[in-house]
Design an enzyme around this catalytic site. Sequence first.
Site, mmCIF file in Angstrom:
data_model
loop_
_atom_site.group_PDB
_atom_site.id
_atom_site.type_symbol
_atom_site.label_atom_id
_atom_site.label_comp_id
_atom_site.label_asym_id
_atom_site.label_seq_id
_atom_site.Cartn_x
_atom_site.Cartn_y
_atom_site.Cartn_z
ATOM 1 N N ASP A 187 -42.049 -8.906 11.884
ATOM 2 C CA ASP A 187 -40.702 -8.625 12.370
ATOM 3 C C ASP A 187 -39.787 -9.840 12.451
ATOM 4 O O ASP A 187 -38.651 -9.715 12.897
ATOM 5 C CB ASP A 187 -40.782 -7.978 13.765
ATOM 6 N N CYS A 188 -40.267 -11.012 12.063
ATOM 7 C CA CYS A 188 -39.390 -12.185 12.132
ATOM 8 C C CYS A 188 -39.721 -13.135 10.987
ATOM 9 O O CYS A 188 -40.706 -12.959 10.270
ATOM 10 C CB CYS A 188 -39.517 -12.893 13.475
ATOM 11 N N CYS A 210 -43.106 -14.843 10.883
ATOM 12 C CA CYS A 210 -44.153 -13.953 10.360
ATOM 13 C C CYS A 210 -44.211 -14.064 8.838
ATOM 14 O O CYS A 210 -45.289 -14.160 8.236
ATOM 15 C CB CYS A 210 -43.875 -12.500 10.742
ATOM 16 N N CYS A 214 -38.586 -23.503 19.259
ATOM 17 C CA CYS A 214 -39.075 -22.514 18.293
ATOM 18 C C CYS A 214 -37.928 -22.041 17.401
ATOM 19 O O CYS A 214 -36.872 -21.662 17.908
ATOM 20 C CB CYS A 214 -39.707 -21.327 19.011
ATOM 21 N N ASP A 217 -11.545 -3.448 -15.817
ATOM 22 C CA ASP A 217 -11.384 -2.645 -17.016
ATOM 23 C C ASP A 217 -10.417 -1.511 -16.674
ATOM 24 O O ASP A 217 -10.200 -1.207 -15.493
ATOM 25 C CB ASP A 217 -12.748 -2.086 -17.433
ATOM 26 N N THR A 244 -10.055 1.993 -18.611
ATOM 27 C CA THR A 244 -10.589 3.340 -18.765
ATOM 28 C C THR A 244 -11.915 3.496 -18.039
ATOM 29 O O THR A 244 -12.867 2.757 -18.284
ATOM 30 C CB THR A 244 -10.778 3.670 -20.262
ATOM 31 N N ASP A 250 -17.273 -0.588 -16.572
ATOM 32 C CA ASP A 250 -18.158 0.580 -16.595
ATOM 33 C C ASP A 250 -19.607 0.219 -16.876
ATOM 34 O O ASP A 250 -20.467 1.084 -16.912
ATOM 35 C CB ASP A 250 -17.668 1.632 -17.596
ATOM 36 N N ASP A 304 -35.644 -18.899 23.625
ATOM 37 C CA ASP A 304 -36.076 -18.594 22.264
ATOM 38 C C ASP A 304 -36.039 -17.096 21.975
ATOM 39 O O ASP A 304 -35.350 -16.643 21.067
ATOM 40 C CB ASP A 304 -37.492 -19.125 22.022
#
Length: 729
Positions: free
Chosen positions: A18-19, A22, A382, A426, A428, A623, A709
């Site tokens: 999650d960080c 990790c 940290c 562009d 068209t 396109d 932290d």
Amino acid sequence: MTDTAQTAKVRLRVEGMDCASCATKIENALHRMPGVSDVVVSVPAGTVTITHGGRAGDDSIREQISDLGYRVTAREEIGVKHPNHDQGERTSSTQDETDTHIHGNAAAGQPWWQTRKGILTIASGLALAIAYLIGKFIPATERWAFLLAMMVGLIPIARRAISAARAGTPFSIEMLMSVAAVGAVIIGATEEAATVVFLFLIGELLEGVAASRARASIQNLTKLVPKTARLEENGQVSEIQADTLAVGATIQIRPGDRIPADGVILSGESAIDEAPVTGESTPVRKGPDENLFAGTVNGDGLLRVRVTAAAADNTIARVVRLVEEAQESKAPTERFIDRFSRFYTPGVVAVAALVAVVPPLLFGGAWSAWIYKGLAILLIGCPCALVISTPAAIAASLSAGARRGLLLKGGAVLEQIGKITVACFDKTGTLTAGKPQVTDIIGFACREVDVLRFAAALESGSSHPLATAILAKANEQQISAPPTSDSKAIGGKGIRATVEGQQIFLGSPKAVAELSPLTAEQEAKIAALNDEGKTVSIVVVENEIAGAIAMRDEPRPDALKGLKLLRDGGIRTIMLTGDNRRTANAVGKQLGIDVEAELLPEDKQRIVGKLKEAGWSVAKIGDGINDAPALAAADVGIAMGGGTDVALETADAAVLHGRVSDVAAMVDLSRRTMVNIRQNIAVALGLKAVFLVTTVIDLTGLWPAILADTGATVLVTLNALRLLQTAKN
């Protein structure tokens, strides 16, 4: 001896990652495994992509990740290369390109208290509360009670720290936490050590909750697609699983049903609510031969639809897949922060050691007091909040953009779009819809309704764009085309047929002039229409000029607004088109944009190159097909399309739903993201600076240090998540 083992590439979904620290631990550990040639970790997506030569098997990779305290919940095989096969080959699988195996991915939908982090945090909190009560009633055992409470949380943390150190990450957050906790026990601050461990676990848990919310924002798109579909076979309709639908199958969609697959309408007409996918609040009326997106909602009519993409390749699935891949691509700011953190963390450790040792040795300070301050600085330093500040914001922006059809392929692209100073469009299919529309119907010798009726009769059955425009106008005005006979196309001139007993001819003014001369008034009227960029077709009835129909590829409804938004944002706009100068100037005048016309693809590329040489930061919007050289040459290439393969894969970014204003929305999203990143960095470094000073002057201690932290990390993540809610429509 040549290694003949196949090279495998797999993407693993990892629970608990999650960080940014990790990601660093996992990346360092896997890179040290024999046979692993590349590792790409995406914290926002919760994935680890590994390329290995077969010597590092799945089991050993899973074991290595598990030793670090994480759990593999799913495996996706991206591709396998064989040394004796062509590089372009892919292994066969049930989904053609990917073969997915799920391994107990229950954590994705679990409430926080049922996750491993949640259970450990609750256990640590209960142990701390029990230790507090024991200390109150039996003071002599207080120190030992808090020591045991601390061990409940610290043992798993220390195990992860040791595994990370063995795998190449000695300065992990877990190692700093473990050193600080053990040091606090040694100097007699056992109660505070136990409290710090608990607060650390709370911080980790909050990080996990915030990260899960960010992942869910894009994964929730997949929930828009219904689980079942109504399959039509041999005149019978049966309900089947939507993910089993084959390309080419015919399905029925009832009013109010969510559309289960990308497809093309075979019969029926209905208002389609595309808001869940595009963010467009007004339903779009669609009929035969028009495209539908999976996840949108059928309004008021029964539709028969031919499936054009399997479940794994529908628009939503491809957007989710491409966003997850984009999240693996780091922005320049993120790469700088990563490099900075490699020196920052060892530097913090060195400063903490100096604070703990130098004052007692050189100035006679109390060892316990200065060691305590050193341990607090260790926790303050940290780098989690700093390292996550950029990827969290970028992941939220990529997800927010994808939910409204703005696909940006990575953080570098997202960062660059906000810096553009000129946008080259562009014409068209980009500024215009790419479909001519009837703009004027003029009656010279007969009524306007008859001019349109005769023209529609001659064009019935034709698929030419101008014919389609005439037939669409007749259908709009509920005019039925009469039958024709003796129909004959005259190459390069027009078409002739007998309608209601009369000889009718429909063709260009030049071709008509050979049959019947135009009056000066008629020529002036046609010239005026041509000056407006319109194509004119003349209807002749029995050699008499009956009337004229003017058509033009009209600008998209939001083109004027979209270009104004860009100009208001300080961005110059230019049209680069291969169309004739008269038509291009007419559209350019209508939209208020500079025009470069009659250009070949290499001319567009050359102009983009000259703008870059002159110091402009250039975006090219086209396109995705004939603009490919210019798209590649620009600082940012943006493909305008309706979710096609070309739009998704050719350029750096894609506007999936064909709105010119979405280019300005991309710029706005990029600029707000960079502001968010600067705010995050300021929060991360600012809180650390404040607590560093207050720790040195004895105002704060260990538990405020850990709050500095974890609190900063949570604040940074929550600030980044605001981008999910503030995407402008």
